[in-house]
Design a protein around this motif. Structure first.
Motif, PDB file in Angstrom:
ATOM      1  N   SER A  97       1.366  17.238  -4.684  1.00  0.00           N
ATOM      2  CA  SER A  97       2.796  17.381  -4.977  1.00  0.00           C
ATOM      3  C   SER A  97       3.533  16.043  -5.069  1.00  0.00           C
ATOM      4  O   SER A  97       4.487  15.918  -5.830  1.00  0.00           O
ATOM      5  CB  SER A  97       3.468  18.264  -3.931  1.00  0.00           C
ATOM      6  N   ASP A  98       3.132  15.053  -4.281  1.00  0.00           N
ATOM      7  CA  ASP A  98       3.817  13.768  -4.260  1.00  0.00           C
ATOM      8  C   ASP A  98       2.807  12.649  -3.981  1.00  0.00           C
ATOM      9  O   ASP A  98       2.721  12.145  -2.860  1.00  0.00           O
ATOM     10  CB  ASP A  98       4.920  13.785  -3.196  1.00  0.00           C
ATOM     11  N   PRO A  99       2.017  12.255  -4.981  1.00  0.00           N
ATOM     12  CA  PRO A  99       0.964  11.263  -4.754  1.00  0.00           C
ATOM     13  C   PRO A  99       1.473   9.909  -4.256  1.00  0.00           C
ATOM     14  O   PRO A  99       0.771   9.228  -3.513  1.00  0.00           O
ATOM     15  CB  PRO A  99       0.264  11.127  -6.102  1.00  0.00           C
ATOM     16  N   VAL A 100       2.687   9.541  -4.610  1.00  0.00           N
ATOM     17  CA  VAL A 100       3.229   8.263  -4.135  1.00  0.00           C
ATOM     18  C   VAL A 100       3.463   8.331  -2.620  1.00  0.00           C
ATOM     19  O   VAL A 100       3.133   7.394  -1.889  1.00  0.00           O
ATOM     20  CB  VAL A 100       4.526   7.889  -4.896  1.00  0.00           C
ATOM     21  N   LYS A 101       3.999   9.440  -2.149  1.00  0.00           N
ATOM     22  CA  LYS A 101       4.177   9.622  -0.709  1.00  0.00           C
ATOM     23  C   LYS A 101       2.816   9.658  -0.018  1.00  0.00           C
ATOM     24  O   LYS A 101       2.645   9.087   1.067  1.00  0.00           O
ATOM     25  CB  LYS A 101       4.942  10.912  -0.407  1.00  0.00           C
ATOM     26  N   ALA A 102       1.844  10.323  -0.639  1.00  0.00           N
ATOM     27  CA  ALA A 102       0.495  10.383  -0.071  1.00  0.00           C
ATOM     28  C   ALA A 102      -0.084   8.971   0.069  1.00  0.00           C
ATOM     29  O   ALA A 102      -0.682   8.644   1.098  1.00  0.00           O
ATOM     30  CB  ALA A 102      -0.398  11.258  -0.930  1.00  0.00           C
ATOM     31  N   LEU A 103       0.118   8.139  -0.957  1.00  0.00           N
ATOM     32  CA  LEU A 103      -0.345   6.752  -0.885  1.00  0.00           C
ATOM     33  C   LEU A 103       0.265   6.039   0.316  1.00  0.00           C
ATOM     34  O   LEU A 103      -0.433   5.340   1.050  1.00  0.00           O
ATOM     35  CB  LEU A 103       0.015   5.988  -2.160  1.00  0.00           C
ATOM     36  N   GLU A 104       1.562   6.213   0.502  1.00  0.00           N
ATOM     37  CA  GLU A 104       2.250   5.576   1.627  1.00  0.00           C
ATOM     38  C   GLU A 104       1.657   6.022   2.961  1.00  0.00           C
ATOM     39  O   GLU A 104       1.432   5.210   3.856  1.00  0.00           O
ATOM     40  CB  GLU A 104       3.741   5.902   1.599  1.00  0.00           C
ATOM     41  N   MET A 105       1.402   7.318   3.094  1.00  0.00           N
ATOM     42  CA  MET A 105       0.872   7.854   4.346  1.00  0.00           C
ATOM     43  C   MET A 105      -0.554   7.362   4.598  1.00  0.00           C
ATOM     44  O   MET A 105      -0.895   6.980   5.719  1.00  0.00           O
ATOM     45  CB  MET A 105       0.905   9.381   4.343  1.00  0.00           C
ATOM     46  N   PHE A 106      -1.386   7.355   3.558  1.00  0.00           N
ATOM     47  CA  PHE A 106      -2.759   6.891   3.733  1.00  0.00           C
ATOM     48  C   PHE A 106      -2.805   5.385   4.004  1.00  0.00           C
ATOM     49  O   PHE A 106      -3.633   4.916   4.792  1.00  0.00           O
ATOM     50  CB  PHE A 106      -3.626   7.263   2.523  1.00  0.00           C
ATOM     51  N   GLU A 107      -1.904   4.632   3.381  1.00  0.00           N
ATOM     52  CA  GLU A 107      -1.801   3.193   3.680  1.00  0.00           C
ATOM     53  C   GLU A 107      -1.400   2.985   5.142  1.00  0.00           C
ATOM     54  O   GLU A 107      -1.904   2.088   5.809  1.00  0.00           O
ATOM     55  CB  GLU A 107      -0.784   2.510   2.759  1.00  0.00           C
ATOM     56  N   LYS A 108      -0.500   3.826   5.619  1.00  0.00           N
ATOM     57  CA  LYS A 108      -0.063   3.759   7.018  1.00  0.00           C
ATOM     58  C   LYS A 108      -1.246   4.021   7.948  1.00  0.00           C
ATOM     59  O   LYS A 108      -1.415   3.331   8.956  1.00  0.00           O
ATOM     60  CB  LYS A 108       1.047   4.785   7.262  1.00  0.00           C
ATOM     61  N   VAL A 109      -2.080   4.990   7.609  1.00  0.00           N
ATOM     62  CA  VAL A 109      -3.264   5.293   8.417  1.00  0.00           C
ATOM     63  C   VAL A 109      -4.171   4.064   8.490  1.00  0.00           C
ATOM     64  O   VAL A 109      -4.613   3.665   9.576  1.00  0.00           O
ATOM     65  CB  VAL A 109      -4.043   6.492   7.830  1.00  0.00           C
ATOM     66  N   VAL A 110      -4.432   3.453   7.342  1.00  0.00           N
ATOM     67  CA  VAL A 110      -5.311   2.279   7.297  1.00  0.00           C
ATOM     68  C   VAL A 110      -4.724   1.145   8.130  1.00  0.00           C
ATOM     69  O   VAL A 110      -5.419   0.529   8.937  1.00  0.00           O
ATOM     70  CB  VAL A 110      -5.568   1.829   5.833  1.00  0.00           C
ATOM     71  N   THR A 111      -3.443   0.892   7.972  1.00  0.00           N
ATOM     72  CA  THR A 111      -2.786  -0.203   8.706  1.00  0.00           C
ATOM     73  C   THR A 111      -2.794   0.049  10.209  1.00  0.00           C
ATOM     74  O   THR A 111      -3.159  -0.838  10.988  1.00  0.00           O
ATOM     75  CB  THR A 111      -1.334  -0.376   8.211  1.00  0.00           C
ATOM     76  N   LEU A 112      -2.397   1.255  10.616  1.00  0.00           N
ATOM     77  CA  LEU A 112      -2.334   1.560  12.049  1.00  0.00           C
ATOM     78  C   LEU A 112      -3.708   1.521  12.699  1.00  0.00           C
ATOM     79  O   LEU A 112      -3.877   0.953  13.783  1.00  0.00           O
ATOM     80  CB  LEU A 112      -1.695   2.928  12.287  1.00  0.00           C
ATOM     81  N   GLU A 113      -4.690   2.139  12.057  1.00  0.00           N
ATOM     82  CA  GLU A 113      -6.008   2.176  12.679  1.00  0.00           C
ATOM     83  C   GLU A 113      -6.656   0.798  12.684  1.00  0.00           C
ATOM     84  O   GLU A 113      -7.381   0.454  13.612  1.00  0.00           O
ATOM     85  CB  GLU A 113      -6.903   3.214  12.006  1.00  0.00           C
ATOM     86  N   THR A 114      -6.375  -0.011  11.675  1.00  0.00           N
ATOM     87  CA  THR A 114      -6.882  -1.378  11.650  1.00  0.00           C
ATOM     88  C   THR A 114      -6.321  -2.162  12.836  1.00  0.00           C
ATOM     89  O   THR A 114      -7.037  -2.936  13.470  1.00  0.00           O
ATOM     90  CB  THR A 114      -6.523  -2.079  10.321  1.00  0.00           C
ATOM     91  N   SER A 115      -5.059  -1.932  13.166  1.00  0.00           N
ATOM     92  CA  SER A 115      -4.437  -2.649  14.286  1.00  0.00           C
ATOM     93  C   SER A 115      -5.024  -2.242  15.632  1.00  0.00           C
ATOM     94  O   SER A 115      -4.912  -2.988  16.601  1.00  0.00           O
ATOM     95  CB  SER A 115      -2.923  -2.441  14.278  1.00  0.00           C
ATOM     96  N   LEU A 116      -5.658  -1.073  15.693  1.00  0.00           N
ATOM     97  CA  LEU A 116      -6.260  -0.623  16.956  1.00  0.00           C
ATOM     98  C   LEU A 116      -7.647  -1.196  17.184  1.00  0.00           C
ATOM     99  O   LEU A 116      -8.171  -1.108  18.285  1.00  0.00           O
ATOM    100  CB  LEU A 116      -6.339   0.911  16.992  1.00  0.00           C
TER     101      LEU A 116
END
Length: 156
Positions: free
Chosen positions: A45-64
């Motif tokens: 429904s909103d691939p741009v929002k999905a990109l933002e959320m998946f980028e957030k996952v990568v960034t947050l988990e990388t920081s852990l």
């Protein structure tokens, strides 16, 4: 939050500090998981929002640190969404990043195979003959599944 210190014989125990550290780590894990599922819900429904959320996952988990459970799954979705949006350079960048985690013992053989197969399926179903050559050699360079190192016959 208040901390309480109790003494029992020679040992002193401070309540509160360990729980707070665990809660903070747990909060990060919950935020990562929520971002992943929000991105997953938005893929169509909103691939741009999905990109933002998946980028957030990568960034947050990388920081852990070394944990890659959600990062690997998010990268798989980032690859296919970037491809569907026509962002081939970003797709290849994320694809190569995903391939770096394939040899990690945290990625099971099934996850490895399923991820690569779903990416290849998505790309090959819409790819022109001109788009595939830059993509397929990368798979061959990383054609070993984790744990046993056996060749992935289904990959190429």
């Amino acid at each position: 939050d208040e901390e309480y210190e109790y003494e029992s014989g020679e040992e002193a125990y401070e309540y509160g500090s360990e729980e707070e550290e665990g809660e903070e780590e747990n909060d990060d894990e919950i935020e990562i998981e929520n971002a992943f599922y929000e991105g997953d819900d938005s893929r169509v429904s909103d691939p741009v929002k999905a990109l933002e959320m998946f980028e957030k996952v990568v960034t947050l988990e990388t920081s852990l640190g070394d944990e890659i459970k959600w990062r690997f799954k998010a990268l798989k979705h980032l690859v296919t969404i970037q491809y569907n949006l026509g962002n081939h350079e970003e797709m290849v960048k994320r694809y190569n990043e995903l391939l770096q985690y394939i040899s990690n013992s945290a990625v099971t053989r099934n996850e490895c195979t399923d991820s690569i197969n779903s990416i290849l399926e998505a790309v090959s179903s819409g790819a022109s003959a001109k788009e595939l050559p830059f993509f397929v050699p990368d798979v061959r360079n990383h054609a070993h599944c984790p744990q046993d190192g056996k060749q992935r016959a289904a990959m190429v």
